[in-house]
Design an enzyme around this catalytic site. Structure first.
Site, short mmCIF file in Angstrom:
data_model
loop_
_atom_site.label_atom_id
_atom_site.label_comp_id
_atom_site.label_asym_id
_atom_site.label_seq_id
_atom_site.Cartn_x
_atom_site.Cartn_y
_atom_site.Cartn_z
N GLU A 184 48.39 -13.35 15.98
CA GLU A 184 48.50 -13.78 14.58
C GLU A 184 47.90 -12.69 13.71
O GLU A 184 46.83 -12.16 14.01
CB GLU A 184 47.75 -15.09 14.37
N GLU A 192 44.14 -14.57 3.29
CA GLU A 192 43.69 -15.96 3.20
C GLU A 192 42.60 -16.01 2.14
O GLU A 192 41.77 -15.11 2.03
CB GLU A 192 43.12 -16.45 4.53
#
Length: 302
Positions: free
Chosen positions: A173, A178
């Site tokens: 990932e 974020e």
């Protein structure tokens, strides 16, 4: 057939989450939301994808996203303890008629959706390009304006296209951006793989100067990805570079195709839940998503 599958994981928890997926032949071990279709079989890891991708989100206000480029996932996310239900169609993800996609988190539940904790309190949206576009190496960017408020958790990230075959975190990932609401001036870039996932993900934060907040304007979040290296930047400012040397002997799983994901989560282990200070609706506005991929030598094609 609809099944329950793990959604997305978070860097401070075991971020596998559960959403309902359509026509999945194998459980998706890591995808924020529920994949509405199974990831396509991965190609040879040594053969980069030479395609490019661009979405400027042009279209009439209220239109759904381009279904040839994106699919919407539906369901909730128990493993991260997120509070939202991801909806389909244009209920929570729609064009605004000004060249932007707007993902809206609302404190509502008109569909009487059920979540891991009971009747869902919030709705939002999560999109991915699984089965429609993958990249291997190149420049990947999105220009976005994030929401604000306690409990907000927008993300722009990627999962290995072999997710359905090897599971998460073996798929890998790449979190390009974020943000959690209690850090209004900071974003995070992280990689996750076998032996360095969840709270053990490897990454770094980037903070705006002088107390600025990312919700105050649009910013461009990007990676430059080559064989055995990934470099993160915000508005062209490079803030970290990761290579296999950073993994302490663990496996580098980023020399293969990945697909893109955009989502706005509400609550969860990392951001915490909304509180009395959080106003709704909140929106993640996306001005564009662009990918310029590489040739076999890793040189970026623009």
């Amino acid at each position: 057939m609809s099944i329950r599958v793990p959604l997305r994981r978070h860097r401070r928890s075991t971020r596998t989450t559960a959403l309902a997926a359509v026509a999945l032949t194998a459980a998706l071990s890591w995808a924020p939301g529920v994949a509405t279709a199974a990831p396509p079989p991965a190609g040879p890891a040594a053969t980069p994808n030479a395609a490019t991708f661009e979405d400027n989100f042009d279209g009439p206000a209220g239109s759904a996203v381009d279904g040839s480029k994106w699919q919407l996932e539906t369901g909730d996310n128990v493993n991260n303890h997120e509070r939202q239900y991801y909806t389909s169609g244009n209920a929570n993800a729609a064009l605004n008629g000004q060249g932007q996609l707007v993902i809206t988190a609302r404190k509502e539940n008109p569909g009487n959706y059920q979540c891991w904790y009971g009747r869902c309190e919030y709705t939002s949206a999560r999109l991915n390009t699984s089965g429609k576009f993958t990249a291997q190496y190149g420049h990947v960017e999105a220009r976005m304006k994030v929401p604000r408020g306690q409990g907000m958790w927008p993300a722009f990230w990627m999962l290995g296209n072999d997710l359905g075959q090897v599971g998460w975190p073996n798929s890998g990932e790449i979190d390009i951006m974020e943000n959690v609401g209690f850090e209004p001036g900071t974003v995070h870039g992280t990689i996750h793989g076998p032996g360095y996932s969840g709270s053990g993900g490897i990454g770094a934060p980037y903070s705006l100067p002088n107390g600025q907040a990312f919700a105050d304007g649009f910013h461009t979040f990007a990676i430059d990805w080559a064989p055995d290296s990934i470099t993160w930047s915000v508005d062209g400012n490079v803030y970290q570079r990761r290579t296999p040397a950073d993994l302490g002997g663990k496996q580098w799983v980023f020399n293969k195709p990945f697909f893109l994901i955009l989502n706005l989560a509400v609550g969860g282990y990392w951001p915490g839940d909304p509180d009395g200070s959080t106003s709704f609706p909140q929106q993640l506005a996306v001005d564009h998503v662009r990918v310029s991929t590489a040739n076999s030598a890793g040189a970026v094609r623009r």
